[in-house]
Write a protein that holds these residues in place. Structure first.
Motif, PDB file in Angstrom:
ATOM      1  N   TYR A   1      -8.717 -13.635  13.255  1.00 45.21           N
ATOM      2  CA  TYR A   1      -9.031 -12.138  13.199  1.00 45.21           C
ATOM      3  C   TYR A   1      -9.212 -11.706  11.736  1.00 45.21           C
ATOM      4  CZ  TYR A   1      -7.748 -11.200  18.006  1.00 45.21           C
ATOM      5  OH  TYR A   1      -7.705 -11.131  19.442  1.00 45.21           O
ATOM      6  N   GLY A   2      -8.911 -12.764  10.763  1.00 46.45           N
ATOM      7  CA  GLY A   2      -8.954 -11.908   9.390  1.00 46.45           C
ATOM      8  C   GLY A   2      -8.663 -13.162   8.350  1.00 46.45           C
ATOM      9  N   THR A   3      -8.489 -12.747   6.981  1.00 45.57           N
ATOM     10  CA  THR A   3      -8.267 -13.427   6.072  1.00 45.57           C
ATOM     11  C   THR A   3      -7.156 -14.647   6.351  1.00 45.57           C
ATOM     12  OG1 THR A   3      -8.639 -11.655   4.515  1.00 45.57           O
ATOM     13  CG2 THR A   3      -7.229 -13.664   3.775  1.00 45.57           C
ATOM     14  N   PRO A   4      -7.504 -15.826   6.188  1.00 52.15           N
ATOM     15  CA  PRO A   4      -6.454 -17.087   6.478  1.00 52.15           C
ATOM     16  C   PRO A   4      -5.454 -17.292   5.275  1.00 52.15           C
ATOM     17  CG  PRO A   4      -8.349 -18.016   5.728  1.00 52.15           C
ATOM     18  CD  PRO A   4      -8.657 -16.517   5.428  1.00 52.15           C
ATOM     19  N   GLY A   5      -4.492 -16.076   5.275  1.00 51.56           N
ATOM     20  CA  GLY A   5      -3.370 -16.252   4.426  1.00 51.56           C
ATOM     21  C   GLY A   5      -2.350 -15.092   4.643  1.00 51.56           C
ATOM     22  N   ASP A   6      -1.078 -15.147   4.034  1.00 48.87           N
ATOM     23  CA  ASP A   6      -0.087 -14.222   4.579  1.00 48.87           C
ATOM     24  C   ASP A   6      -0.047 -13.027   3.757  1.00 48.87           C
ATOM     25  OD1 ASP A   6       1.581 -15.501   6.969  1.00 48.87           O
ATOM     26  OD2 ASP A   6       1.569 -17.069   5.554  1.00 48.87           O
ATOM     27  N   PHE A   7      -0.203 -13.493   2.263  1.00 49.60           N
ATOM     28  CA  PHE A   7       0.334 -12.393   1.388  1.00 49.60           C
ATOM     29  C   PHE A   7      -0.800 -12.166   0.358  1.00 49.60           C
ATOM     30  CE2 PHE A   7       4.130 -14.914   2.700  1.00 49.60           C
ATOM     31  CZ  PHE A   7       4.659 -13.762   3.364  1.00 49.60           C
ATOM     32  N   ILE A   8      -0.577 -10.828  -0.201  1.00 53.19           N
ATOM     33  CA  ILE A   8      -1.395 -10.588  -1.404  1.00 53.19           C
ATOM     34  C   ILE A   8      -0.318 -10.270  -2.451  1.00 53.19           C
ATOM     35  CG2 ILE A   8      -2.640  -8.723  -2.420  1.00 53.19           C
ATOM     36  CD1 ILE A   8      -4.413  -8.511  -0.142  1.00 53.19           C
ATOM     37  N   VAL A   9      -0.360 -10.976  -3.700  1.00 56.33           N
ATOM     38  CA  VAL A   9       0.860 -10.533  -4.555  1.00 56.33           C
ATOM     39  C   VAL A   9       0.155 -10.258  -5.860  1.00 56.33           C
ATOM     40  CG1 VAL A   9       2.510 -12.109  -5.667  1.00 56.33           C
ATOM     41  CG2 VAL A   9       1.813 -12.685  -3.500  1.00 56.33           C
ATOM     42  N   SER A  10       0.865  -9.110  -6.332  1.00 55.10           N
ATOM     43  CA  SER A  10       0.562  -8.289  -7.480  1.00 55.10           C
ATOM     44  C   SER A  10       1.572  -8.569  -8.542  1.00 55.10           C
ATOM     45  CB  SER A  10       0.099  -6.991  -7.454  1.00 55.10           C
ATOM     46  OG  SER A  10      -0.689  -6.546  -6.440  1.00 55.10           O
ATOM     47  N   THR A  11       1.054  -8.831  -9.981  1.00 56.94           N
ATOM     48  CA  THR A  11       2.037  -9.178 -11.022  1.00 56.94           C
ATOM     49  C   THR A  11       1.407  -8.746 -12.312  1.00 56.94           C
ATOM     50  OG1 THR A  11       0.707 -11.532 -11.441  1.00 56.94           O
ATOM     51  CG2 THR A  11       2.556 -11.590 -10.023  1.00 56.94           C
ATOM     52  N   ASP A  12       2.518  -8.599 -13.072  1.00 56.18           N
ATOM     53  CA  ASP A  12       2.168  -8.020 -14.494  1.00 56.18           C
ATOM     54  C   ASP A  12       1.914  -9.263 -15.426  1.00 56.18           C
ATOM     55  OD1 ASP A  12       2.008  -6.332 -16.607  1.00 56.18           O
ATOM     56  OD2 ASP A  12       4.375  -5.675 -16.371  1.00 56.18           O
ATOM     57  N   VAL A  13       1.770  -8.905 -16.693  1.00 54.10           N
ATOM     58  CA  VAL A  13       1.622 -10.051 -17.701  1.00 54.10           C
ATOM     59  C   VAL A  13       2.762 -10.028 -18.632  1.00 54.10           C
ATOM     60  CG1 VAL A  13      -0.742 -10.586 -17.152  1.00 54.10           C
ATOM     61  CG2 VAL A  13      -0.235  -8.941 -19.084  1.00 54.10           C
ATOM     62  N   PRO A  14       3.243 -11.151 -19.212  1.00 56.86           N
ATOM     63  CA  PRO A  14       4.085 -11.148 -20.398  1.00 56.86           C
ATOM     64  C   PRO A  14       3.724 -10.212 -21.447  1.00 56.86           C
ATOM     65  CG  PRO A  14       3.669 -13.218 -19.865  1.00 56.86           C
ATOM     66  CD  PRO A  14       2.602 -12.602 -19.183  1.00 56.86           C
TER      67      PRO A  14
ATOM     68  N   ASN B   1       0.828  -1.336   0.095  1.00 60.23           N
ATOM     69  CA  ASN B   1      -0.128  -0.024   0.023  1.00 60.23           C
ATOM     70  C   ASN B   1       0.783   1.285   0.162  1.00 60.23           C
ATOM     71  OD1 ASN B   1      -2.635  -0.835  -0.118  1.00 60.23           O
ATOM     72  ND2 ASN B   1      -2.624  -1.425   2.036  1.00 60.23           N
ATOM     73  N   ALA B   2       1.791   1.385  -0.933  1.00 61.19           N
ATOM     74  CA  ALA B   2       2.842   2.513  -0.838  1.00 61.19           C
ATOM     75  C   ALA B   2       2.868   3.002  -2.349  1.00 61.19           C
ATOM     76  CB  ALA B   2       4.163   2.148  -0.494  1.00 61.19           C
ATOM     77  N   GLY B   3       1.765   2.572  -3.188  1.00 62.35           N
ATOM     78  CA  GLY B   3       1.867   3.113  -4.578  1.00 62.35           C
ATOM     79  C   GLY B   3       2.418   2.308  -5.600  1.00 62.35           C
ATOM     80  N   ASN B   4       3.293   1.236  -5.108  1.00 55.71           N
ATOM     81  CA  ASN B   4       3.860   0.356  -6.178  1.00 55.71           C
ATOM     82  C   ASN B   4       3.614  -0.922  -5.803  1.00 55.71           C
ATOM     83  OD1 ASN B   4       5.253   2.646  -8.045  1.00 55.71           O
ATOM     84  ND2 ASN B   4       6.181   3.017  -6.085  1.00 55.71           N
ATOM     85  N   PRO B   5       2.402  -1.675  -5.880  1.00 58.89           N
ATOM     86  CA  PRO B   5       2.158  -2.831  -5.161  1.00 58.89           C
ATOM     87  C   PRO B   5       2.834  -4.230  -6.066  1.00 58.89           C
ATOM     88  CG  PRO B   5       0.424  -2.145  -6.549  1.00 58.89           C
ATOM     89  CD  PRO B   5       1.646  -1.030  -6.696  1.00 58.89           C
ATOM     90  N   LEU B   6       3.538  -3.925  -7.178  1.00 53.80           N
ATOM     91  CA  LEU B   6       3.881  -5.220  -7.978  1.00 53.80           C
ATOM     92  C   LEU B   6       5.121  -5.928  -7.023  1.00 53.80           C
ATOM     93  CD1 LEU B   6       4.076  -3.793 -11.637  1.00 53.80           C
ATOM     94  CD2 LEU B   6       2.623  -5.657 -10.760  1.00 53.80           C
ATOM     95  N   GLY B   7       4.724  -7.134  -6.575  1.00 50.72           N
ATOM     96  CA  GLY B   7       5.657  -7.921  -5.704  1.00 50.72           C
ATOM     97  C   GLY B   7       4.578  -8.585  -4.573  1.00 50.72           C
ATOM     98  N   VAL B   8       5.367  -8.984  -3.480  1.00 53.71           N
ATOM     99  CA  VAL B   8       4.740  -9.525  -2.425  1.00 53.71           C
ATOM    100  C   VAL B   8       4.559  -8.718  -1.192  1.00 53.71           C
ATOM    101  CG1 VAL B   8       4.700 -11.628  -0.821  1.00 53.71           C
ATOM    102  CG2 VAL B   8       5.603 -11.866  -3.271  1.00 53.71           C
ATOM    103  N   GLY B   9       3.313  -8.360  -0.874  1.00 58.09           N
ATOM    104  CA  GLY B   9       3.094  -7.674   0.287  1.00 58.09           C
ATOM    105  C   GLY B   9       2.261  -8.399   1.367  1.00 58.09           C
TER     106      GLY B   9
END
Length: 533
Positions: free
Chosen positions: A315-328, A167-175
């Motif tokens: 307490y929330g979503t049962p997962g660690d990360f949200i991952v954003s990706t581009d495409v070829p 949530n810092a403006g550039n989400p491509l990657g693992v957060g």
């Protein structure tokens, strides 16, 4: 206050929204926790359904919407995801107003939140806003697969973001997963934002905006609203905040919209505005389950792992990360050419000139009561197809015709296909530690022979997408800024009428809309207040 009293008062501002408007449920115990039982599909959901989707095997798709004071914050999952800086900058350039760029909205994003960390990206986050933000780490609920999941993405070239902050403006990657919750408890907008000085009418349906033409002025002016029971409420300013589905419906019932649509139901045309109800977009969603090789290892909820009995794991979503990706890009160029009829310029086309957040991925450590399955989630974040909201009748009690046009472009189909291919490689191949050590293949889908794998054909993947794609419940764009409203949120051609909801987004936002909606509302409040000074 009794409704009849409102009809005798000239109000400063009339807001149409708050779930359009259902009851006040701020303290309902059946909705405040992640495992609550009365959320989507329950008492406080409008339970909208789309028209049959031609690119989804003619299925009608569920499109939940909050039906209570606080709207979607009553039933949503609470994901706090801004999206990409590029989207906001495209918004600002589209309407030629830098207030709607990322940097123009950032102060209001910060104003709306109370972020969980004082040291991660301090220039990007607020610490004193009404919306409490929690993360997996702030609630001490890191899951047993966390390190392996992070390593698996790195093996595919998808790296962790600085501070694991998406949530810092550039989400491509693992957060890290970030959520608008306070120690797991739901943060309903109507509860965390003060309503002091406002008179709230719950369980009240608004039929239309009252619009009059002055005998001394050829222009139109909004003078109030008419409720479904016939009561009229007058005010100096009317603000529609009924969402991307209901706000265009109300405008059309008020005589503002495409003339040909209004004529179908004998609605007098006060302003022929073809853009009303057009430009609808929504993020697509696909779930699929994968087998755990050894459920006794305790990777998933439902297993015998004692860690999951600790309260914070609820307490929330049962997962660690949200991952954003581009495409070829090569395949994307071909898809754009198919849609646009010409080969695009890679240096200038907005889908090609920069890396974009096309897909979002979540791995949820839950799918079976015995811990034998996990769930992979694919969200297509940057749709190029556009749909519509049209009237089904002249009665506000009848939901409108909703057509998001899912997978309606070659680009959208390509992006979804590539997203599934990436997940197959991530979860079902030797390329990652998850595929090698943890999972034992996809669980398959009803009606399909075989399972999703790195060897699946495009035809098989496309068929799976048509059969199972649904909605992420993020409708936007149906009263687009620059077309229907101006950059001050005023409805063009009508005085004293503004719109403040996701219907005004002129371009898709690759976030989960709550952050963007709150920031827009904070800026709208400043704009409207300044205009009244």
């Amino acid at each position: 206050m009794d409704v009849s009293e409102t009809s005798t008062t000239l109000w400063d501002c009339i807001f149409v929204g708050g779930g359009l408007s259902g009851p006040n449920v701020n303290d309902r115990p059946d909705i405040v926790w992640p495992n609550s039982t009365n959320l989507i599909g329950g008492d406080f959901d409008w339970k909208y359904r789309t028209v049959k989707q031609s690119n989804l095997d003619n299925r009608s798709i569920d499109l939940p919407s909050g039906k209570a004071l606080g709207g979607g914050t009553v039933i949503n999952s609470g994901g706090w995801i801004r999206g990409d800086k590029f989207d906001y900058d495209l918004w600002g350039s589209t309407v030629k107003d830098s207030r709607w760029n990322y940097d123009g909205l950032l102060p209001f994003m910060r104003k709306s939140e109370s972020f969980w960390s004082e040291v991660i990206n301090r220039d990007q986050h607020g610490l004193g806003g009404p919306s409490t933000i929690q993360s997996v780490t702030s609630t001490n609920r890191e899951f047993p697969l966390r390190d392996r999941v992070l390593r698996a993405w790195a093996e595919l070239g998808v790296e962790a973001l600085p501070g694991l902050d998406g949530n810092a403006g550039n989400p491509l990657g693992v957060g890290d997963v970030q959520e608008n919750k306070n120690g797991g408890r739901r943060e309903i907008a109507a509860a965390v934002y003060p309503l002091k000085g406002a008179t709230v009418l719950t369980d009240t349906l608004v039929e239309k905006v009252l619009i009059e033409r002055s005998p001394h002025d050829t222009g139109l002016s909004a003078v109030g609203i008419k409720l479904a029971d016939g009561v009229e409420v007058r005010g100096r300013l009317t603000i529609l905040s009924a969402g991307a589905i209901r706000s265009p419906q109300i405008l059309m019932l008020s005589g503002i919209g495409p003339a040909e649509e209004l004529a179908k139901f004998d609605i007098p045309v006060l302003l022929d505005q073809p853009g009303v109800g057009r430009n609808l977009s929504d993020h697509g969603l696909l779930y699929h389950a994968w087998k755990v090789k050894d459920r006794s290892a305790g990777w998933a909820l439902g297993s015998s792992n004692p860690l999951f009995s600790e309260p914070q794991y609820g307490y929330g979503t049962p997962g660690d990360f949200i991952v954003s990706t581009d495409v070829p890009k090569n395949g994307l160029i071909a898809a754009i050419a198919e849609d646009e009829g010409a080969t695009p310029d890679s240096a200038t086309h907005p889908l090609l000139a920069n890396k974009r957040t096309f897909t979002e991925h979540l791995l949820l450590y839950a799918a079976a009561p015995d811990g034998s399955l996990v769930t992979s989630v694919l969200i297509t974040m940057l749709p190029t197809s556009r749909g519509s909201v049209k009237l089904s009748s002249a009665d506000i009690g009848d939901p409108p015709l909703i057509d998001p046009n899912y997978l309606g472009s070659a680009v959208d189909r390509y992006v979804a296909r590539e997203g599934l291919k990436l997940q197959a490689k991530y979860l079902g191949s030797d390329a990652t530690v998850i595929g090698r050590e943890v999972l034992g293949g996809e669980a398959g889908a009803p009606g399909f022979d075989g399972v999703l794998s790195v060897n699946s054909t495009d035809e098989y993947i496309d068929a799976r997408l048509r059969a199972a794609t649904g909605s992420t419940y993020h409708p936007m764009g149906t009263l687009a800024m620059g077309t229907v409203v101006d950059s001050d949120l005023k409805v063009k051609g009508v005085k004293s009428l503004r719109v403040v909801d996701t219907s005004v987004f002129p371009v898709p936002i690759t976030g989960h809309l709550q952050v963007a909606a709150f920031a827009m509302a904070e800026q709208a409040a400043q704009i409207i207040y300044a205009s009244r000074a």
